[in-house]
Motif scaffolding. Structure first.
Motif, PDB file in Angstrom:
ATOM      1  N   ILE A 183       0.841  -1.195   0.000  1.00  0.00           N
ATOM      2  CA  ILE A 183       0.000   0.000   0.000  1.00  0.00           C
ATOM      3  C   ILE A 183       0.876   1.243   0.000  1.00  0.00           C
ATOM      4  CG2 ILE A 183      -1.478   1.433   1.481  1.00  0.00           C
ATOM      5  CD1 ILE A 183      -3.075  -0.973   2.194  1.00  0.00           C
ATOM      6  N   LEU A 184       0.538   2.178  -0.879  1.00  0.00           N
ATOM      7  CA  LEU A 184       1.151   3.509  -0.868  1.00  0.00           C
ATOM      8  C   LEU A 184       0.166   4.441  -0.167  1.00  0.00           C
ATOM      9  CD1 LEU A 184       3.605   5.157  -1.883  1.00  0.00           C
ATOM     10  CD2 LEU A 184       2.233   5.768  -3.879  1.00  0.00           C
ATOM     11  N   TYR A 185       0.540   4.893   1.000  1.00  0.00           N
ATOM     12  CA  TYR A 185      -0.342   5.699   1.850  1.00  0.00           C
ATOM     13  C   TYR A 185       0.056   7.166   1.697  1.00  0.00           C
ATOM     14  CZ  TYR A 185      -3.099   6.705   6.125  1.00  0.00           C
ATOM     15  OH  TYR A 185      -4.024   7.165   7.047  1.00  0.00           O
TER      16      TYR A 185
ATOM     17  N   ILE B  57      -3.362   2.390  -3.633  1.00  0.00           N
ATOM     18  CA  ILE B  57      -2.972   3.724  -3.191  1.00  0.00           C
ATOM     19  C   ILE B  57      -4.073   4.257  -2.288  1.00  0.00           C
ATOM     20  CG2 ILE B  57      -2.459   6.095  -3.900  1.00  0.00           C
ATOM     21  CD1 ILE B  57      -1.611   4.884  -6.640  1.00  0.00           C
ATOM     22  N   VAL B  58      -3.717   4.610  -1.061  1.00  0.00           N
ATOM     23  CA  VAL B  58      -4.684   5.153  -0.108  1.00  0.00           C
ATOM     24  C   VAL B  58      -4.435   6.653   0.010  1.00  0.00           C
ATOM     25  CG1 VAL B  58      -5.521   5.089   2.274  1.00  0.00           C
ATOM     26  CG2 VAL B  58      -4.810   2.970   1.144  1.00  0.00           C
ATOM     27  N   PHE B  59      -5.405   7.435  -0.401  1.00  0.00           N
ATOM     28  CA  PHE B  59      -5.288   8.898  -0.402  1.00  0.00           C
ATOM     29  C   PHE B  59      -5.888   9.427   0.890  1.00  0.00           C
ATOM     30  CE2 PHE B  59      -5.880  13.255  -1.746  1.00  0.00           C
ATOM     31  CZ  PHE B  59      -4.856  13.472  -2.649  1.00  0.00           C
ATOM     32  N   ARG B  60      -5.064   9.966   1.771  1.00  0.00           N
ATOM     33  CA  ARG B  60      -5.549  10.341   3.090  1.00  0.00           C
ATOM     34  C   ARG B  60      -5.345  11.830   3.393  1.00  0.00           C
ATOM     35  NH1 ARG B  60      -9.025   9.906   4.852  1.00  0.00           N
ATOM     36  NH2 ARG B  60      -8.443  10.284   6.989  1.00  0.00           N
ATOM     37  N   ASN B  61      -4.714  12.142   4.528  1.00  0.00           N
ATOM     38  CA  ASN B  61      -4.660  13.534   5.009  1.00  0.00           C
ATOM     39  C   ASN B  61      -3.603  14.359   4.280  1.00  0.00           C
ATOM     40  OD1 ASN B  61      -6.725  13.357   6.963  1.00  0.00           O
ATOM     41  ND2 ASN B  61      -5.325  12.413   8.425  1.00  0.00           N
ATOM     42  N   THR B  62      -3.914  14.727   3.058  1.00  0.00           N
ATOM     43  CA  THR B  62      -2.946  15.466   2.245  1.00  0.00           C
ATOM     44  C   THR B  62      -3.100  16.982   2.374  1.00  0.00           C
ATOM     45  OG1 THR B  62      -4.427  15.482   0.334  1.00  0.00           O
ATOM     46  CG2 THR B  62      -2.928  13.608   0.538  1.00  0.00           C
ATOM     47  N   GLY B  63      -4.143  17.428   3.092  1.00  0.00           N
ATOM     48  CA  GLY B  63      -4.410  18.866   3.163  1.00  0.00           C
ATOM     49  C   GLY B  63      -5.128  19.337   1.913  1.00  0.00           C
ATOM     50  N   GLY B  64      -5.420  20.631   1.876  1.00  0.00           N
ATOM     51  CA  GLY B  64      -6.113  21.195   0.715  1.00  0.00           C
ATOM     52  C   GLY B  64      -5.302  21.035  -0.555  1.00  0.00           C
TER      53      GLY B  64
ATOM     54  N   ARG C  55      -6.262  20.480  14.201  1.00  0.00           N
ATOM     55  CA  ARG C  55      -6.073  19.073  13.878  1.00  0.00           C
ATOM     56  C   ARG C  55      -4.595  18.763  13.713  1.00  0.00           C
ATOM     57  NH1 ARG C  55      -9.299  20.122   8.756  1.00  0.00           N
ATOM     58  NH2 ARG C  55      -8.759  22.209   9.484  1.00  0.00           N
ATOM     59  N   LYS C  56      -4.223  17.543  14.093  1.00  0.00           N
ATOM     60  CA  LYS C  56      -2.846  17.091  13.937  1.00  0.00           C
ATOM     61  C   LYS C  56      -2.856  15.893  12.996  1.00  0.00           C
ATOM     62  CE  LYS C  56      -1.336  18.801  18.458  1.00  0.00           C
ATOM     63  NZ  LYS C  56      -0.763  18.459  19.780  1.00  0.00           N
ATOM     64  N   TYR C  57      -2.738  16.196  11.708  1.00  0.00           N
ATOM     65  CA  TYR C  57      -2.806  15.143  10.697  1.00  0.00           C
ATOM     66  C   TYR C  57      -1.775  14.043  10.958  1.00  0.00           C
ATOM     67  CZ  TYR C  57      -5.900  17.804   7.549  1.00  0.00           C
ATOM     68  OH  TYR C  57      -6.968  18.446   6.980  1.00  0.00           O
ATOM     69  N   TYR C  58      -0.578  14.449  11.327  1.00  0.00           N
ATOM     70  CA  TYR C  58       0.492  13.465  11.462  1.00  0.00           C
ATOM     71  C   TYR C  58       0.178  12.461  12.558  1.00  0.00           C
ATOM     72  CZ  TYR C  58       2.189  16.053  15.559  1.00  0.00           C
ATOM     73  OH  TYR C  58       2.294  16.653  16.793  1.00  0.00           O
ATOM     74  N   GLU C  59      -0.462  12.899  13.648  1.00  0.00           N
ATOM     75  CA  GLU C  59      -0.794  11.979  14.727  1.00  0.00           C
ATOM     76  C   GLU C  59      -1.801  10.934  14.259  1.00  0.00           C
ATOM     77  OE1 GLU C  59      -2.051  13.959  18.257  1.00  0.00           O
ATOM     78  OE2 GLU C  59      -0.049  14.704  18.742  1.00  0.00           O
ATOM     79  N   GLU C  60      -2.819  11.401  13.517  1.00  0.00           N
ATOM     80  CA  GLU C  60      -3.846  10.471  13.033  1.00  0.00           C
ATOM     81  C   GLU C  60      -3.250   9.463  12.066  1.00  0.00           C
ATOM     82  OE1 GLU C  60      -8.042  11.478  12.463  1.00  0.00           O
ATOM     83  OE2 GLU C  60      -7.651  11.354  10.299  1.00  0.00           O
ATOM     84  N   ASP C  61      -2.444   9.935  11.126  1.00  0.00           N
ATOM     85  CA  ASP C  61      -1.914   9.029  10.111  1.00  0.00           C
ATOM     86  C   ASP C  61      -0.829   8.109  10.646  1.00  0.00           C
ATOM     87  OD1 ASP C  61      -3.562   9.535   7.951  1.00  0.00           O
ATOM     88  OD2 ASP C  61      -2.463  11.335   7.395  1.00  0.00           O
TER      89      ASP C  61
END
Length: 274
Positions: free
Chosen positions: A4-6, A54-61, A17-23
């Motif tokens: 998987i490419l996350y 490919i999992v597209f997640r917390n990339t920001g706007g 929000r703290k994206y890095y903590e969630e991911d």
């Protein structure tokens, strides 16, 4: 194990929000089931054909990397890349046009236009909200009077115009593959991301499902954001079908474990393991 490419931006600075903590939490669990690599969305090109999903997640706007994002989506369709979410959504995945479309379709959404010539389609209001049609995270959002709006040079098709809604609170409904997982709300409307668990009623879920069904995504995570008006109705604020922040570290343990289990199962199916 399947690869998987996350895709995420661990350095994206989001209000509240703290994206890095969630991911980092999620990928820490996923690595027990998959070979997983974390990648910034700007750098995925060289790796996309070497993974199963490919999992597209917390990339920001995506406005911050618009050209790279558009090229990525082009490759998804051209090369038939296996992605989660699948790139067929009509919500934030394609910008904010859906707010205008859903207004035209008479869905329960905050009335939205993209031209001052259509002001007659909105509720009469003392204050209006304007924001870029390709914006995110409240970037460029302004509250202005009707007089200021009429005197402002606003280009058609570039700016969203909405009446300011006096609401009680905001609430979010989270889904995996069209299955409801949990809901959270902000009891203090001045603190959007100070969230608590929300006990969604059947009527609430009926509201949220209208947009899930309209959007036609079968494989992916979606978040339906709404506001509760003073009169008690729910109105759509955002249909986040691209990279919804999950607030997964703020939910109770049982809810979190159930969500992660459903997430893993969904990813395994996408990889052909189930």
């Amino acid at each position: 194990m399947k690869k998987i490419l996350y895709m995420t931006d661990l350095y994206y600075n989001a209000n509240g929000r703290k994206y890095y903590e969630e991911d980092l939490y999620i990928t820490g669990i996923l690595r027990r089931y998959f070979d997983i690599a974390i990648c910034n969305p700007r750098d995925s090109h060289s790796f996309e054909n070497d993974v199963d999903l490919i999992v597209f997640r917390n990339t920001g706007g995506v406005k911050g990397f618009k050209e790279a994002y558009e090229k990525f989506v082009e490759r998804v369709h051209k090369n038939k890349l296996n992605t989660f979410n699948e790139f067929v959504g009509k919500g934030d995945m394609k910008g904010k046009q859906y707010l205008i479309d859903l207004t035209e379709y008479n869905y329960p959404v905050i009335p939205t236009i993209d031209s001052k010539n259509d002001l007659n389609k909105l509720l009469e209001a003392d204050i209006y909200v304007i924001k870029p049609i390709d914006g995110a995270d409240s970037i460029g959002l302004e509250f202005i009077t009707k007089e200021e709006l009429l005197n402002r040079d606003i280009k058609d098709k570039e700016t969203l115009i909405q009446p300011m809604i006096d609401f009680e609170y905001e609430v979010s409904f989270y889904f995996i593959n069209n299955k409801f997982e949990y809901a959270m709300y902000a009891p203090d409307k001045e603190k959007r991301w100070k969230l608590e668990m929300y006990n969604a009623s059947d009527k609430d879920l009926e509201f949220a499902m209208k947009f899930i069904e309209w959007n036609d995504i079968k494989n992916g995570i979606q978040r339906i954001d709404a506001c509760r008006t003073k009169s008690g109705e729910l109105l759509l604020v955002e249909l986040e079908d691209l990279n919804p922040y999950l607030s997964i570290l703020e939910v109770d343990e049982n809810t979190r474990e159930k969500f992660i289990t459903d997430f893993i199962d969904a990813l395994k199916r996408m990889c052909g393991d189930k």
